[in-house]
Design a protein around this motif. Structure first.
Motif, PDB file in Angstrom:
ATOM      1  N   UNK A   1      11.604  18.239 -12.396  1.00  0.00           N
ATOM      2  CA  UNK A   1      10.037  17.666 -11.678  1.00  0.00           C
ATOM      3  C   UNK A   1      10.003  16.044 -12.264  1.00  0.00           C
ATOM      4  N   UNK A   2      10.104  16.271 -13.526  1.00  0.00           N
ATOM      5  CA  UNK A   2       9.854  14.799 -14.143  1.00  0.00           C
ATOM      6  C   UNK A   2      10.772  13.849 -13.490  1.00  0.00           C
ATOM      7  N   UNK A   3      12.063  14.185 -13.556  1.00  0.00           N
ATOM      8  CA  UNK A   3      13.146  13.170 -13.202  1.00  0.00           C
ATOM      9  C   UNK A   3      12.869  12.872 -11.902  1.00  0.00           C
ATOM     10  N   UNK A   4      12.210  13.850 -10.876  1.00  0.00           N
ATOM     11  CA  UNK A   4      12.276  13.443  -9.539  1.00  0.00           C
ATOM     12  C   UNK A   4      10.997  12.165  -9.546  1.00  0.00           C
ATOM     13  N   UNK A   5       9.959  12.449 -10.233  1.00  0.00           N
ATOM     14  CA  UNK A   5       8.939  11.659 -10.626  1.00  0.00           C
ATOM     15  C   UNK A   5       9.287  10.049 -10.918  1.00  0.00           C
ATOM     16  N   UNK A   6      10.119  10.141 -12.030  1.00  0.00           N
ATOM     17  CA  UNK A   6      10.441   9.059 -12.566  1.00  0.00           C
ATOM     18  C   UNK A   6      11.423   8.207 -11.513  1.00  0.00           C
ATOM     19  N   UNK A   7      12.209   8.838 -10.727  1.00  0.00           N
ATOM     20  CA  UNK A   7      12.813   8.207  -9.928  1.00  0.00           C
ATOM     21  C   UNK A   7      12.119   7.557  -8.727  1.00  0.00           C
ATOM     22  N   UNK A   8      11.085   8.582  -8.137  1.00  0.00           N
ATOM     23  CA  UNK A   8      10.229   7.837  -7.335  1.00  0.00           C
ATOM     24  C   UNK A   8       9.277   6.751  -7.782  1.00  0.00           C
ATOM     25  N   UNK A  11       0.765  -1.209   0.015  1.00  0.00           N
ATOM     26  CA  UNK A  11      -0.124   0.075  -0.092  1.00  0.00           C
ATOM     27  C   UNK A  11       0.887   1.311  -0.087  1.00  0.00           C
ATOM     28  N   UNK A  12       2.017   1.246   0.893  1.00  0.00           N
ATOM     29  CA  UNK A  12       2.901   2.452   0.831  1.00  0.00           C
ATOM     30  C   UNK A  12       3.534   2.624  -0.594  1.00  0.00           C
ATOM     31  N   UNK A  13       3.880   1.673  -1.236  1.00  0.00           N
ATOM     32  CA  UNK A  13       4.426   1.989  -2.391  1.00  0.00           C
ATOM     33  C   UNK A  13       3.286   2.358  -3.534  1.00  0.00           C
ATOM     34  N   UNK A  14       2.332   1.841  -3.571  1.00  0.00           N
ATOM     35  CA  UNK A  14       1.285   2.209  -4.386  1.00  0.00           C
ATOM     36  C   UNK A  14       0.852   3.648  -4.279  1.00  0.00           C
ATOM     37  N   UNK A  15       1.106   4.200  -2.840  1.00  0.00           N
ATOM     38  CA  UNK A  15       1.074   5.516  -2.662  1.00  0.00           C
ATOM     39  C   UNK A  15       2.060   6.162  -3.359  1.00  0.00           C
ATOM     40  N   UNK A  16       3.373   5.806  -3.146  1.00  0.00           N
ATOM     41  CA  UNK A  16       4.444   6.351  -3.747  1.00  0.00           C
ATOM     42  C   UNK A  16       4.217   6.381  -5.412  1.00  0.00           C
ATOM     43  N   UNK A  17       3.589   5.370  -6.012  1.00  0.00           N
ATOM     44  CA  UNK A  17       3.474   5.213  -7.418  1.00  0.00           C
ATOM     45  C   UNK A  17       2.387   6.424  -7.701  1.00  0.00           C
ATOM     46  N   UNK A  18       1.467   6.529  -7.123  1.00  0.00           N
ATOM     47  CA  UNK A  18       0.425   7.709  -7.523  1.00  0.00           C
ATOM     48  C   UNK A  18       1.088   9.049  -7.318  1.00  0.00           C
ATOM     49  N   UNK A  19       2.092   9.193  -6.211  1.00  0.00           N
ATOM     50  CA  UNK A  19       2.521  10.551  -6.336  1.00  0.00           C
ATOM     51  C   UNK A  19       3.384  10.966  -7.345  1.00  0.00           C
ATOM     52  N   UNK A  20       4.266   9.879  -7.682  1.00  0.00           N
ATOM     53  CA  UNK A  20       5.335   9.933  -8.846  1.00  0.00           C
ATOM     54  C   UNK A  20       4.514  10.252 -10.176  1.00  0.00           C
ATOM     55  N   UNK A  21       3.375   9.565 -10.329  1.00  0.00           N
ATOM     56  CA  UNK A  21       2.642   9.836 -11.576  1.00  0.00           C
ATOM     57  C   UNK A  21       1.946  11.245 -11.454  1.00  0.00           C
ATOM     58  N   UNK A  22       1.479  11.747 -10.388  1.00  0.00           N
ATOM     59  CA  UNK A  22       1.041  13.215 -10.175  1.00  0.00           C
ATOM     60  C   UNK A  22       2.172  14.385 -10.634  1.00  0.00           C
ATOM     61  N   UNK A  23       3.459  13.919 -10.022  1.00  0.00           N
ATOM     62  CA  UNK A  23       4.460  14.749 -10.191  1.00  0.00           C
ATOM     63  C   UNK A  23       4.660  15.146 -11.805  1.00  0.00           C
TER      64      UNK A  23
END
Length: 207
Positions: free
Chosen positions: A49-56, A15-27
């Motif tokens: 910003x896109x780089x941070x999102x992809x890394x996350x 669940x925690x990692x799914x949250x991180x996936x959603x945040x990364x896609x939002x970024x």
């Protein structure tokens, strides 16, 4: 099975990692949206910003795969990266909350002088010209600079930005602290999960 067991820890980590996936896609989506509608013209800002999102997204994907497969190597690397991210994010968040007005003004001026594209974005969005003074002989994309009356009656950008700097830093620092604690929670869950036996496997095997 009571919460705290293998299945519960696995589900919490997923669940925690799914949250991180959603945040990364939002970024990634927000950065792309800002560039598409010409709200941000600086390629460096959008790319950052896109780089941070992809890394996350990649880190979350590694954590999700490790949690689903109970893979020791993936979980170890995920835990290490998450701990490093926690240290960096916690430090930056505390710095944002601790900056006084003079330090905020200095950082704003340094950031202003680094990118001409960012200057134009700020001037156009906030309808202001220059950081600390208006150069009447220069150019400015703000509406106030191109009005019919002369000379232009534009406010400096520093006066407008400084009205919101404290609130923005408080917001960023608070959000950063919140996510840093989710990261240390992820480190704890991963460490706990790595040292658990899968009840569906051979009871005598330790994975």
């Amino acid at each position: 099975m009571v919460c705290g067991g293998f299945i519960c820890t696995k589900n919490a980590l997923c669940a925690l990692n799914i949250l991180y996936v959603l945040v990364s896609l939002l970024l990634i989506a927000v950065a792309a949206w800002g560039k598409w509608f010409d709200l941000v013209s600086s390629i460096k800002v959008v790319a950052g910003v896109i780089g941070v999102g992809i890394l996350l997204f990649l880190v979350a994907f590694v954590g999700l795969c490790g949690a689903l497969k109970h893979h020791q190597v993936l979980l170890f690397f995920y835990m290490s990266i998450l701990f490093i991210a926690f240290v960096v994010q916690f430090s930056v968040s505390c710095a944002c909350l601790a900056l006084n007005k003079d330090q905020q003004d200095h950082l704003l001026e340094v950031g202003w002088n680094k990118s001409e594209a960012t200057q134009m974005d700020v001037e156009k969005t906030l309808n202001c010209c220059g950081f600390s003074h208006v150069n009447l002989n220069g150019s400015c994309p703000a509406r106030c600079f191109h009005q019919e009356h002369s000379p232009p009656s534009c406010e400096t950008c520093s006066n407008i930005i400084q009205q919101y700097t404290g609130e923005v830093l408080q917001f960023v620092g608070t959000i950063g602290l919140f996510f840093s604690f989710t990261e240390i929670l992820g480190v704890w869950l991963t460490h706990r999960y790595r040292n658990m036996k899968d009840p569906r496997s051979n009871p005598g095997a330790f994975l």
